[in-house]
Design a protein around this motif. Structure first.
Motif, short mmCIF file in Angstrom:
data_model
loop_
_atom_site.label_atom_id
_atom_site.label_comp_id
_atom_site.label_asym_id
_atom_site.label_seq_id
_atom_site.Cartn_x
_atom_site.Cartn_y
_atom_site.Cartn_z
N ILE A 1 0.88 -1.17 0.00
CA ILE A 1 0.00 0.00 0.00
C ILE A 1 0.92 1.22 0.00
O ILE A 1 1.43 1.65 1.04
CB ILE A 1 -0.93 0.00 1.21
N PHE A 2 1.14 1.75 -1.20
CA PHE A 2 2.16 2.77 -1.40
C PHE A 2 1.94 3.99 -0.53
O PHE A 2 2.87 4.52 0.08
CB PHE A 2 2.18 3.16 -2.88
N SER A 3 0.71 4.45 -0.45
CA SER A 3 0.42 5.76 0.15
C SER A 3 0.77 5.83 1.63
O SER A 3 1.00 6.93 2.15
CB SER A 3 -1.04 6.13 -0.06
N VAL A 4 0.82 4.72 2.32
CA VAL A 4 1.05 4.77 3.77
C VAL A 4 2.51 4.53 4.13
O VAL A 4 2.87 4.52 5.31
CB VAL A 4 0.16 3.74 4.51
N GLU B 1 3.42 11.50 4.88
CA GLU B 1 2.86 12.84 5.04
C GLU B 1 3.57 13.86 4.16
O GLU B 1 3.35 15.07 4.31
CB GLU B 1 2.94 13.27 6.52
N VAL B 2 4.42 13.38 3.28
CA VAL B 2 5.12 14.22 2.29
C VAL B 2 6.12 15.17 2.96
O VAL B 2 6.31 16.30 2.52
CB VAL B 2 4.14 14.98 1.37
N ASN B 3 6.74 14.72 4.04
CA ASN B 3 7.87 15.44 4.60
C ASN B 3 9.14 14.87 3.98
O ASN B 3 9.34 13.66 3.96
CB ASN B 3 7.91 15.28 6.12
N ARG C 1 6.26 12.44 -4.56
CA ARG C 1 5.54 11.18 -4.74
C ARG C 1 4.16 11.43 -5.32
O ARG C 1 3.57 12.49 -5.09
CB ARG C 1 5.44 10.43 -3.42
N ASP C 2 3.65 10.45 -6.04
CA ASP C 2 2.30 10.49 -6.59
C ASP C 2 1.60 9.22 -6.12
O ASP C 2 1.88 8.13 -6.62
CB ASP C 2 2.35 10.54 -8.11
N ASN C 3 0.72 9.36 -5.14
CA ASN C 3 0.08 8.19 -4.54
C ASN C 3 -0.98 7.57 -5.45
O ASN C 3 -1.43 6.46 -5.19
CB ASN C 3 -0.54 8.55 -3.20
#
Length: 114
Positions: free
Chosen positions: A27-30, A53-55, A70-72
């Motif tokens: 699950i890429f986004s997490v 969180e894109v930090n 990143r591109d979720n």
């Protein structure tokens, strides 16, 4: 996890490249993501990381020149590299920077000529 890095190539000093890494199997986004590089004869080093969180964080040698993003939706992490220097030469790998994910993928080769 499967990691498919691309975008490397031969570029002159001062030039730019954009690396991409398509990630599957998680699950890429997490998950955090990171780019590493290994120069000839040297140990692999962390170049940049990005949290869910894109930090973002960077090694000092690339601050102000490289940008990780990143591109979720596309399950893809990018590394925009500007003002490239010969010392940026190496094979670049994306990876999930967590102990349970061991796969490095094949990486993509970046060569910067002076």
């Amino acid at each position: 996890v499967q990691l498919q890095a691309s975008g490397g190539g031969l570029v002159q000093a001062g030039g730019s490249l954009r690396l991409s890494c398509v990630v599957s199997g998680i699950i890429f986004s997490v998950n955090p993501m990171a780019w590493y590089r290994q120069a000839p004869g040297k140990q692999r080093e962390l170049v940049a990381g990005i949290t869910s969180e894109v930090n973002a964080n960077y090694v000092d040698s690339v601050k102000g020149r490289f940008t990780i993003s990143r591109d979720n939706v596309k399950n893809t992490v990018y590394l925009q590299m500007n003002d490239l220097k010969p010392e940026d030469t190496g094979r670049y790998y994306c990876k999930v920077p967590l102990p349970r994910y061991l796969n490095w993928g094949q990486g993509t080769l970046v060569t910067v000529s002076s």
